[in-house]
Scaffold this motif. Structure first.
Motif, PDB file in Angstrom:
ATOM      1  N   ALA A  50       0.832  -1.211   0.000  1.00 51.50           N
ATOM      2  CA  ALA A  50       0.000   0.000   0.000  1.00 51.50           C
ATOM      3  C   ALA A  50       0.860   1.253   0.000  1.00 51.50           C
ATOM      4  O   ALA A  50       0.482   2.273  -0.574  1.00 51.50           O
ATOM      5  N   LEU A  51       2.004   1.174   0.617  1.00 47.81           N
ATOM      6  CA  LEU A  51       2.902   2.329   0.711  1.00 47.81           C
ATOM      7  C   LEU A  51       3.324   2.814  -0.675  1.00 47.81           C
ATOM      8  O   LEU A  51       3.430   4.012  -0.910  1.00 47.81           O
ATOM      9  N   ASN A  52       3.517   1.883  -1.607  1.00 48.84           N
ATOM     10  CA  ASN A  52       3.995   2.224  -2.946  1.00 48.84           C
ATOM     11  C   ASN A  52       2.887   2.304  -3.991  1.00 48.84           C
ATOM     12  O   ASN A  52       3.131   2.762  -5.101  1.00 48.84           O
ATOM     13  N   ASN A  53       1.677   1.828  -3.685  1.00 43.75           N
ATOM     14  CA  ASN A  53       0.643   1.696  -4.701  1.00 43.75           C
ATOM     15  C   ASN A  53      -0.672   2.386  -4.352  1.00 43.75           C
ATOM     16  O   ASN A  53      -1.710   2.050  -4.912  1.00 43.75           O
ATOM     17  N   THR A  54      -0.624   3.338  -3.439  1.00 49.05           N
ATOM     18  CA  THR A  54      -1.808   4.092  -3.042  1.00 49.05           C
ATOM     19  C   THR A  54      -1.476   5.577  -3.117  1.00 49.05           C
ATOM     20  O   THR A  54      -0.389   5.974  -2.701  1.00 49.05           O
ATOM     21  N   PRO A  55      -2.391   6.404  -3.629  1.00 50.12           N
ATOM     22  CA  PRO A  55      -2.129   7.854  -3.583  1.00 50.12           C
ATOM     23  C   PRO A  55      -1.840   8.287  -2.143  1.00 50.12           C
ATOM     24  O   PRO A  55      -2.505   7.839  -1.201  1.00 50.12           O
ATOM     25  N   ALA A  56      -0.849   9.142  -1.970  1.00 51.32           N
ATOM     26  CA  ALA A  56      -0.367   9.525  -0.629  1.00 51.32           C
ATOM     27  C   ALA A  56      -1.474  10.091   0.252  1.00 51.32           C
ATOM     28  O   ALA A  56      -1.575   9.730   1.429  1.00 51.32           O
ATOM     29  N   ALA A  57      -2.324  10.958  -0.285  1.00 50.33           N
ATOM     30  CA  ALA A  57      -3.400  11.556   0.517  1.00 50.33           C
ATOM     31  C   ALA A  57      -4.403  10.502   0.983  1.00 50.33           C
ATOM     32  O   ALA A  57      -4.861  10.534   2.128  1.00 50.33           O
ATOM     33  N   LEU A  58      -4.713   9.548   0.118  1.00 50.71           N
ATOM     34  CA  LEU A  58      -5.644   8.477   0.490  1.00 50.71           C
ATOM     35  C   LEU A  58      -5.027   7.584   1.558  1.00 50.71           C
ATOM     36  O   LEU A  58      -5.679   7.252   2.553  1.00 50.71           O
ATOM     37  N   LYS A  77      -1.145  -3.949   2.906  1.00 49.04           N
ATOM     38  CA  LYS A  77      -1.303  -4.339   1.506  1.00 49.04           C
ATOM     39  C   LYS A  77      -2.555  -3.692   0.941  1.00 49.04           C
ATOM     40  O   LYS A  77      -3.504  -3.406   1.668  1.00 49.04           O
ATOM     41  N   VAL A  78      -2.559  -3.477  -0.366  1.00 43.77           N
ATOM     42  CA  VAL A  78      -3.717  -2.901  -1.041  1.00 43.77           C
ATOM     43  C   VAL A  78      -3.999  -3.690  -2.321  1.00 43.77           C
ATOM     44  O   VAL A  78      -3.080  -4.200  -2.960  1.00 43.77           O
ATOM     45  N   MET A  79      -5.266  -3.794  -2.652  1.00 42.74           N
ATOM     46  CA  MET A  79      -5.699  -4.362  -3.919  1.00 42.74           C
ATOM     47  C   MET A  79      -6.418  -3.233  -4.662  1.00 42.74           C
ATOM     48  O   MET A  79      -7.405  -2.700  -4.159  1.00 42.74           O
ATOM     49  N   LEU A  91      -8.741  -1.590  -1.763  1.00 42.47           N
ATOM     50  CA  LEU A  91      -9.075  -2.513  -0.680  1.00 42.47           C
ATOM     51  C   LEU A  91      -7.818  -2.743   0.150  1.00 42.47           C
ATOM     52  O   LEU A  91      -6.778  -3.131  -0.387  1.00 42.47           O
ATOM     53  N   PHE A  92      -7.916  -2.494   1.457  1.00 50.53           N
ATOM     54  CA  PHE A  92      -6.745  -2.558   2.333  1.00 50.53           C
ATOM     55  C   PHE A  92      -6.784  -3.774   3.255  1.00 50.53           C
ATOM     56  O   PHE A  92      -7.802  -4.072   3.866  1.00 50.53           O
ATOM     57  N   ASP A  93      -5.637  -4.444   3.335  1.00 56.21           N
ATOM     58  CA  ASP A  93      -5.384  -5.535   4.272  1.00 56.21           C
ATOM     59  C   ASP A  93      -4.247  -5.035   5.157  1.00 56.21           C
ATOM     60  O   ASP A  93      -3.136  -4.803   4.692  1.00 56.21           O
ATOM     61  N   TYR A  94      -4.517  -4.860   6.446  1.00 57.21           N
ATOM     62  CA  TYR A  94      -3.575  -4.175   7.329  1.00 57.21           C
ATOM     63  C   TYR A  94      -2.462  -5.061   7.874  1.00 57.21           C
ATOM     64  O   TYR A  94      -1.482  -4.559   8.397  1.00 57.21           O
ATOM     65  N   HIS A  95      -2.603  -6.360   7.768  1.00 63.04           N
ATOM     66  CA  HIS A  95      -1.573  -7.299   8.233  1.00 63.04           C
ATOM     67  C   HIS A  95      -1.100  -6.967   9.645  1.00 63.04           C
ATOM     68  O   HIS A  95       0.100  -6.891   9.912  1.00 63.04           O
ATOM     69  N   SER A  96      -2.047  -6.751  10.540  1.00 62.28           N
ATOM     70  CA  SER A  96      -1.684  -6.396  11.908  1.00 62.28           C
ATOM     71  C   SER A  96      -2.568  -7.134  12.904  1.00 62.28           C
ATOM     72  O   SER A  96      -3.792  -7.080  12.801  1.00 62.28           O
ATOM     73  N   PRO A  97      -1.966  -7.793  13.894  1.00 59.74           N
ATOM     74  CA  PRO A  97      -2.764  -8.447  14.927  1.00 59.74           C
ATOM     75  C   PRO A  97      -3.582  -7.441  15.744  1.00 59.74           C
ATOM     76  O   PRO A  97      -4.578  -7.793  16.355  1.00 59.74           O
ATOM     77  N   LYS A  98      -3.186  -6.163  15.711  1.00 58.94           N
ATOM     78  CA  LYS A  98      -3.917  -5.135  16.458  1.00 58.94           C
ATOM     79  C   LYS A  98      -5.297  -4.863  15.853  1.00 58.94           C
ATOM     80  O   LYS A  98      -6.161  -4.305  16.515  1.00 58.94           O
ATOM     81  N   LEU A  99      -5.493  -5.241  14.591  1.00 59.18           N
ATOM     82  CA  LEU A  99      -6.781  -5.047  13.939  1.00 59.18           C
ATOM     83  C   LEU A  99      -7.475  -6.382  13.664  1.00 59.18           C
ATOM     84  O   LEU A  99      -8.295  -6.501  12.763  1.00 59.18           O
ATOM     85  N   CYS A 100      -7.126  -7.391  14.463  1.00 60.58           N
ATOM     86  CA  CYS A 100      -7.742  -8.712  14.345  1.00 60.58           C
ATOM     87  C   CYS A 100      -8.357  -9.102  15.685  1.00 60.58           C
ATOM     88  O   CYS A 100      -7.914  -8.642  16.732  1.00 60.58           O
ATOM     89  N   ALA A 102     -11.322 -12.361  17.450  1.00 65.47           N
ATOM     90  CA  ALA A 102     -11.738 -13.759  17.413  1.00 65.47           C
ATOM     91  C   ALA A 102     -12.399 -14.137  16.087  1.00 65.47           C
ATOM     92  O   ALA A 102     -12.277 -15.259  15.622  1.00 65.47           O
ATOM     93  N   LYS A 103     -13.089 -13.202  15.456  1.00 61.38           N
ATOM     94  CA  LYS A 103     -13.816 -13.502  14.207  1.00 61.38           C
ATOM     95  C   LYS A 103     -13.007 -13.226  12.956  1.00 61.38           C
ATOM     96  O   LYS A 103     -13.420 -13.577  11.859  1.00 61.38           O
ATOM     97  N   GLY A 104     -11.883 -12.530  13.068  1.00 59.31           N
ATOM     98  CA  GLY A 104     -11.079 -12.240  11.896  1.00 59.31           C
ATOM     99  C   GLY A 104     -10.398 -10.889  11.976  1.00 59.31           C
ATOM    100  O   GLY A 104     -10.261 -10.313  13.056  1.00 59.31           O
ATOM    101  N   CYS A 105     -10.007 -10.391  10.818  1.00 60.57           N
ATOM    102  CA  CYS A 105      -9.260  -9.136  10.723  1.00 60.57           C
ATOM    103  C   CYS A 105     -10.049  -8.112   9.915  1.00 60.57           C
ATOM    104  O   CYS A 105     -10.915  -8.452   9.119  1.00 60.57           O
ATOM    105  N   LEU A 106      -9.691  -6.849  10.116  1.00 62.38           N
ATOM    106  CA  LEU A 106     -10.370  -5.749   9.444  1.00 62.38           C
ATOM    107  C   LEU A 106      -9.842  -5.577   8.022  1.00 62.38           C
ATOM    108  O   LEU A 106      -8.640  -5.556   7.791  1.00 62.38           O
ATOM    109  N   TYR A 107     -10.767  -5.431   7.072  1.00 58.80           N
ATOM    110  CA  TYR A 107     -10.467  -5.104   5.680  1.00 58.80           C
ATOM    111  C   TYR A 107     -11.351  -3.912   5.319  1.00 58.80           C
ATOM    112  O   TYR A 107     -12.549  -3.914   5.614  1.00 58.80           O
ATOM    113  N   SER A 108     -10.766  -2.892   4.706  1.00 57.88           N
ATOM    114  CA  SER A 108     -11.509  -1.669   4.366  1.00 57.88           C
ATOM    115  C   SER A 108     -11.312  -1.342   2.895  1.00 57.88           C
ATOM    116  O   SER A 108     -10.222  -1.519   2.351  1.00 57.88           O
TER     117      SER A 108
END
Length: 189
Positions: A50-58, A77-79, A91-100, A102-108
C-alpha cells in the motif's frame, strides 16, 4: 460502357507489400482479440504494498481512520480494483494483529476520493487455493461486486458472501454455501 458494379477491379500486391500488410493484419487481429475477449479483458487483481501503490493523501486518510499509529505501514497491503467509469477502489489488508479479533481481521475499501465504502471483518485462514476476497463479474452502479469467502461450520464447506455497491456503500446481498473440492484443497485423488 459497363456499369460500375460489374467492372472488374484488379488489385495486385508485390511480395514486398504482402509481408508488411500481413503483419499489420495479424497485429490488428491480436489487438481486437484482447480488447473484446471478456476473459482476457478483466485485469487480475493482486495484493501489493500500500505504501507504494496508493495515492499519498488516500493512504494518510486510511491510516488516520482505521489504524493505530503503532502499526507498521510497510506491512499494509492494497488491492486496486478498477470500476467501470467511477474511478479505482482501494481494498486494504492491514496485516496487523492489532486489527484482528476472534472472528477475523479488518479489511476496508475506499474510493479514490477517500470515501469509505466497505468494511468487513474476515478470517484469512481458509482452505488452500481459496481466495479470501475476490472481484465478481457482477457490476452495480459502475462498481464491481465483491465476494468474501469464509470457512463454514461444516467441514469441506465455505461461505461466499456477495457485497455490491448500493447508494454510497457496499451492502451484503447474499450468502451461498460451497463445497471445497479436493482439487481446491490441494489433494489429488
Amino acid at each position: 460502357m459497363q456499369p460500375i458494379l460489374t467492372q472488374n477491379f484488379s488489385f495486385k500486391l508485390s511480395k514486398y507489400q504482402v509481408i508488411p500488410l500481413a503483419a499489420i493484419l495479424t497485429i490488428l487481429t491480436i489487438m481486437l482479440f484482447f480488447k473484446f475477449s471478456p476473459a482476457l479483458n478483466t485485469r487480475a487483481t493482486t495484493w501489493e504494498s500500500a505504501l507504494n501503490n496508493t495515492p499519498a493523501a488516500l493512504f494518510k486518510k486510511v491510516l488516520s481512520v482505521d489504524m493505530a499509529p503503532e502499526i507498521d505501514q510497510k506491512l499494509v497491503k492494497v488491492m486496486q480494483i478498477p470500476s467501470q467509469g467511477a474511478g479505482k477502489l482501494y481494498l486494504f489488508d492491514y496485516h496487523s494483529p492489532k486489527l484482528c479479533g476472534a472472528k477475523g481481521c479488518l479489511y476496508s475499501m475506499y474510493t479514490e476520493s477517500g470515501e469509505l465504502v466497505l468494511q468487513v471483518i474476515a478470517n484469512p485462514n481458509l482452505p488452500p487455493l481459496t481466495n479470501l476476497i475476490q472481484v465478481s463479474d457482477t457490476v452495480n452502479q459502475k462498481f464491481p461486486c465483491m465476494v468474501v469467502t469464509q470457512s463454514a461450520n461444516k467441514e469441506d464447506m465455505v461461505t461466499n458472501n456477495l457485497y455490491c455497491y448500493e447508494g454510497h456503500k457496499y451492502a451484503r446481498f447474499n450468502e451461498s454455501l460451497t463445497a471445497v473440492t479436493s482439487e481446491v484443497k490441494g489433494i489429488k485423488k
